[in-house]
Design a protein around this motif. Structure first.
Motif, PDB file in Angstrom:
ATOM      1  N   ARG A 176      52.574  56.491  60.796  1.00 36.85           N
ATOM      2  CA  ARG A 176      51.409  55.869  61.693  1.00 36.85           C
ATOM      3  C   ARG A 176      51.392  54.429  61.375  1.00 36.85           C
ATOM      4  NH1 ARG A 176      45.558  58.472  61.693  1.00 36.85           N
ATOM      5  NH2 ARG A 176      45.601  58.093  59.579  1.00 36.85           N
ATOM      6  N   LEU A 177      51.161  54.101  60.068  1.00 35.37           N
ATOM      7  CA  LEU A 177      51.140  52.679  59.700  1.00 35.37           C
ATOM      8  C   LEU A 177      52.030  51.900  60.023  1.00 35.37           C
ATOM      9  CD1 LEU A 177      49.598  53.293  56.092  1.00 35.37           C
ATOM     10  CD2 LEU A 177      48.400  51.893  57.826  1.00 35.37           C
ATOM     11  N   SER A 178      53.277  52.204  60.106  1.00 35.98           N
ATOM     12  CA  SER A 178      54.514  51.496  60.536  1.00 35.98           C
ATOM     13  C   SER A 178      54.453  51.381  62.045  1.00 35.98           C
ATOM     14  CB  SER A 178      55.750  52.447  60.108  1.00 35.98           C
ATOM     15  OG  SER A 178      56.968  51.579  60.722  1.00 35.98           O
ATOM     16  N   GLN A 179      53.855  52.324  62.713  1.00 39.95           N
ATOM     17  CA  GLN A 179      53.571  52.086  64.277  1.00 39.95           C
ATOM     18  C   GLN A 179      52.632  50.992  64.500  1.00 39.95           C
ATOM     19  OE1 GLN A 179      53.061  56.104  65.107  1.00 39.95           O
ATOM     20  NE2 GLN A 179      55.006  56.684  65.511  1.00 39.95           N
ATOM     21  N   LEU A 180      51.576  51.152  63.799  1.00 45.03           N
ATOM     22  CA  LEU A 180      50.361  50.232  64.109  1.00 45.03           C
ATOM     23  C   LEU A 180      51.062  48.628  63.623  1.00 45.03           C
ATOM     24  CD1 LEU A 180      47.550  52.338  62.408  1.00 45.03           C
ATOM     25  CD2 LEU A 180      47.659  51.690  64.911  1.00 45.03           C
ATOM     26  N   SER A 181      51.621  48.718  62.584  1.00 39.84           N
ATOM     27  CA  SER A 181      52.204  47.322  62.328  1.00 39.84           C
ATOM     28  C   SER A 181      53.336  46.880  63.138  1.00 39.84           C
ATOM     29  CB  SER A 181      52.626  47.134  60.909  1.00 39.84           C
ATOM     30  OG  SER A 181      53.933  48.185  60.751  1.00 39.84           O
ATOM     31  N   GLU A 182      53.807  47.586  64.395  1.00 43.72           N
ATOM     32  CA  GLU A 182      54.937  47.413  64.907  1.00 43.72           C
ATOM     33  C   GLU A 182      56.127  47.423  64.046  1.00 43.72           C
ATOM     34  OE1 GLU A 182      53.950  45.508  69.029  1.00 43.72           O
ATOM     35  OE2 GLU A 182      52.767  44.563  67.362  1.00 43.72           O
ATOM     36  N   GLY A 183      56.282  48.076  63.036  1.00 44.27           N
ATOM     37  CA  GLY A 183      57.496  48.231  62.304  1.00 44.27           C
ATOM     38  C   GLY A 183      57.597  46.824  60.972  1.00 44.27           C
ATOM     39  N   ARG A 184      56.504  46.208  61.067  1.00 48.36           N
ATOM     40  CA  ARG A 184      56.651  45.405  59.924  1.00 48.36           C
ATOM     41  C   ARG A 184      56.474  45.924  58.663  1.00 48.36           C
ATOM     42  NH1 ARG A 184      52.045  41.501  62.090  1.00 48.36           N
ATOM     43  NH2 ARG A 184      51.557  43.080  63.074  1.00 48.36           N
ATOM     44  N   LEU A 185      55.822  47.155  58.487  1.00 48.59           N
ATOM     45  CA  LEU A 185      55.621  48.004  57.435  1.00 48.59           C
ATOM     46  C   LEU A 185      56.669  49.283  57.559  1.00 48.59           C
ATOM     47  CD1 LEU A 185      51.712  48.648  56.974  1.00 48.59           C
ATOM     48  CD2 LEU A 185      53.063  47.294  55.466  1.00 48.59           C
ATOM     49  N   THR A 186      57.691  49.482  56.524  1.00 50.22           N
ATOM     50  CA  THR A 186      58.315  50.615  56.742  1.00 50.22           C
ATOM     51  C   THR A 186      57.440  52.024  56.326  1.00 50.22           C
ATOM     52  OG1 THR A 186      59.012  50.562  54.332  1.00 50.22           O
ATOM     53  CG2 THR A 186      60.150  49.133  55.781  1.00 50.22           C
ATOM     54  N   VAL A 187      58.129  52.939  56.879  1.00 52.35           N
ATOM     55  CA  VAL A 187      57.131  54.213  56.721  1.00 52.35           C
ATOM     56  C   VAL A 187      57.334  54.464  55.113  1.00 52.35           C
ATOM     57  CG1 VAL A 187      57.767  56.826  56.895  1.00 52.35           C
ATOM     58  CG2 VAL A 187      58.483  55.269  58.807  1.00 52.35           C
ATOM     59  N   ALA A 188      58.545  54.355  54.246  1.00 52.85           N
ATOM     60  CA  ALA A 188      58.034  54.500  52.931  1.00 52.85           C
ATOM     61  C   ALA A 188      57.252  53.623  52.362  1.00 52.85           C
ATOM     62  CB  ALA A 188      59.385  54.215  52.121  1.00 52.85           C
ATOM     63  N   LEU A 189      57.074  52.318  52.681  1.00 51.66           N
ATOM     64  CA  LEU A 189      55.944  51.542  52.297  1.00 51.66           C
ATOM     65  C   LEU A 189      54.613  52.062  52.705  1.00 51.66           C
ATOM     66  CD1 LEU A 189      55.494  48.912  50.554  1.00 51.66           C
ATOM     67  CD2 LEU A 189      55.713  47.378  52.617  1.00 51.66           C
ATOM     68  N   GLU A 232      40.930  50.753  50.124  1.00 52.71           N
ATOM     69  CA  GLU A 232      41.489  50.179  51.238  1.00 52.71           C
ATOM     70  C   GLU A 232      41.973  48.713  50.953  1.00 52.71           C
ATOM     71  OE1 GLU A 232      42.310  52.471  53.356  1.00 52.71           O
ATOM     72  OE2 GLU A 232      41.174  54.047  52.601  1.00 52.71           O
ATOM     73  N   PHE A 233      41.011  48.168  50.181  1.00 52.15           N
ATOM     74  CA  PHE A 233      41.349  46.634  49.770  1.00 52.15           C
ATOM     75  C   PHE A 233      42.634  46.467  48.979  1.00 52.15           C
ATOM     76  CE2 PHE A 233      36.805  46.949  50.617  1.00 52.15           C
ATOM     77  CZ  PHE A 233      36.479  45.729  51.432  1.00 52.15           C
ATOM     78  N   ALA A 234      42.710  47.683  47.851  1.00 48.93           N
ATOM     79  CA  ALA A 234      44.072  47.517  47.284  1.00 48.93           C
ATOM     80  C   ALA A 234      45.219  48.175  48.091  1.00 48.93           C
ATOM     81  CB  ALA A 234      43.829  48.658  45.993  1.00 48.93           C
ATOM     82  N   LYS A 235      45.176  48.807  49.199  1.00 49.21           N
ATOM     83  CA  LYS A 235      46.259  48.934  49.849  1.00 49.21           C
ATOM     84  C   LYS A 235      46.664  47.825  50.751  1.00 49.21           C
ATOM     85  CE  LYS A 235      46.675  52.544  53.803  1.00 49.21           C
ATOM     86  NZ  LYS A 235      45.756  53.693  54.481  1.00 49.21           N
ATOM     87  N   ALA A 236      45.607  47.067  51.174  1.00 56.11           N
ATOM     88  CA  ALA A 236      45.833  46.063  51.896  1.00 56.11           C
ATOM     89  C   ALA A 236      46.622  44.979  51.249  1.00 56.11           C
ATOM     90  CB  ALA A 236      44.808  45.091  52.605  1.00 56.11           C
ATOM     91  N   ALA A 237      46.169  44.877  49.840  1.00 53.08           N
ATOM     92  CA  ALA A 237      46.754  43.867  48.903  1.00 53.08           C
ATOM     93  C   ALA A 237      48.147  44.129  48.566  1.00 53.08           C
ATOM     94  CB  ALA A 237      45.872  43.670  47.666  1.00 53.08           C
ATOM     95  N   TYR A 238      48.481  45.509  48.688  1.00 53.51           N
ATOM     96  CA  TYR A 238      49.681  45.833  48.356  1.00 53.51           C
ATOM     97  C   TYR A 238      50.629  45.801  49.355  1.00 53.51           C
ATOM     98  CZ  TYR A 238      53.372  49.313  47.215  1.00 53.51           C
ATOM     99  OH  TYR A 238      54.392  50.252  46.593  1.00 53.51           O
TER     100      TYR A 238
END
Length: 318
Positions: free
Chosen positions: A60-73, A94-100
């Motif tokens: 879902r994160l990969s889809q929301l980012s339009e592929g800029r995030l990989t599924v594994a990441l 959530e802040f640490a997640k964004a920083a990651y």
């Protein structure tokens, strides 16, 4: 400062009330005996059923980012956030997640926060639908109405924002801090981009699949692992209580509030309170121990882990 102290005191008061409720009218020997009869193989089977949940969170994160995030990441970032939210208050994970994501992907911090905001909003939709289903099942339909109205209002605001926000994001000149202005601009631009066209169709589909996977996993615990007979309405109550703890900011992991809501719903459905508490504690163990250990492992191997723990929305973009 006074508001923050008051907020902490309110949280502690809620925790105290929940603990009092959870610890009264419980047959402790029966509770201990319930835990002693778990099959190790079935316990591992329940643990294995959580793996697709993490995979679809990453998708879902990969889809929301339009592929800029990989599924594994996306999976690794989710585990990191879950671990920190389990041990730290006010959803700091959530802040640490964004920083990651900023460190490991082409996304900036503000763009990541915009995507995480939409991720949480999709979860609130599921929570609202689950709350409505539980309320209707127990004849309490009007109690879910405020949450449903809040979700409808949220979609209306996002629909307007998708039309009104310029492609480069909102420019709020009245904000005195340049880093905060930049954070708002890039974050709103990310929300606008995700709301365009059919971008949200796939994340909505992944959210529904997540609902099914979560419902299956949470059903395995009382029915397959513990050998109890629960109705669909009671399972929906367990699901709603878990999502409430994951969605509402406050105590780490929604501790106390999640268990209190779960036991209350199950007891309302006719389950003995001791059995209800056994289910709540078992669900807590599965939702706390494995993701926390895996998330802390992600934190330990991320490099410069202190930076991930001290990031806030005022951080400037590179």
């Amino acid at each position: 400062m006074k508001i923050r102290i008051l907020f902490i005191l309110v949280q502690l008061a809620i925790l105290a009330v929940c603990l009092y409720y959870l610890c009264t009218d419980v047959d402790w020997p029966v509770l201990a005996d319930t835990f002693s009869h778990y099959s190790p193989l079935r316990a591992l089977g329940v643990l294995a059923s959580t793996l697709p949940i993490y995979a679809f969170m990453g998708l879902r994160l990969s889809q929301l980012s339009e592929g800029r995030l990989t599924v594994a990441l996306g999976v690794l970032g989710t585990l990191l956030a879950l671990a920190l939210n389990n041990v730290l208050p006010t959803k700091l994970g959530e802040f640490a997640k964004a920083a990651y994501f900023k460190r490991k992907s082409p996304l900036g911090f503000s763009q990541s926060m915009g995507i995480i905001f939409l991720e949480r909003f999709l979860d609130v939709n599921i929570l609202a639908l689950t709350g409505l289903a539980v309320a209707l099942a127990f004849g309490l339909g009007t109690y879910a109405l405020p949450l449903i109205l809040a979700v409808v209002a949220g979609w209306a605001v996002l629909a307007v924002a998708a039309r009104r926000i310029p492609p480069e994001g909102l420019h709020l000149a009245r904000i005195p801090s340049e880093p905060v202005r930049r954070f708002v601009r890039l974050g709103t631009a990310a929300v606008r981009q995700a709301m365009q066209g059919r971008v949200l169709v796939k994340p909505l589909g992944s959210t529904l699949v997540l609902w099914v996977c979560n419902f299956f996993y949470l059903g395995l615990i009382p029915i397959w692992l513990m050998g109890m007979d629960l109705s669909v309405a009671q399972l929906l109550g367990v699901y709603g209580a878990v999502y409430l703890g994951l969605t509402v900011p406050g105590l780490p992991g929604g501790i106390g509030m999640t268990e209190g809501a779960m036991v209350a719903v199950l007891a309302l459905g006719g389950l003995p309170k001791t059995d209800a508490l056994a289910i709540a504690l078992t669900v807590r163990a599965y939702n706390f121990i494995p993701p926390t250990l895996m998330g802390l492992a992600v934190l330990a191997t991320a490099g410069h882990s202190r930076e991930l723990l001290h990031v806030r929305g005022t951080e400037p973009e590179p």
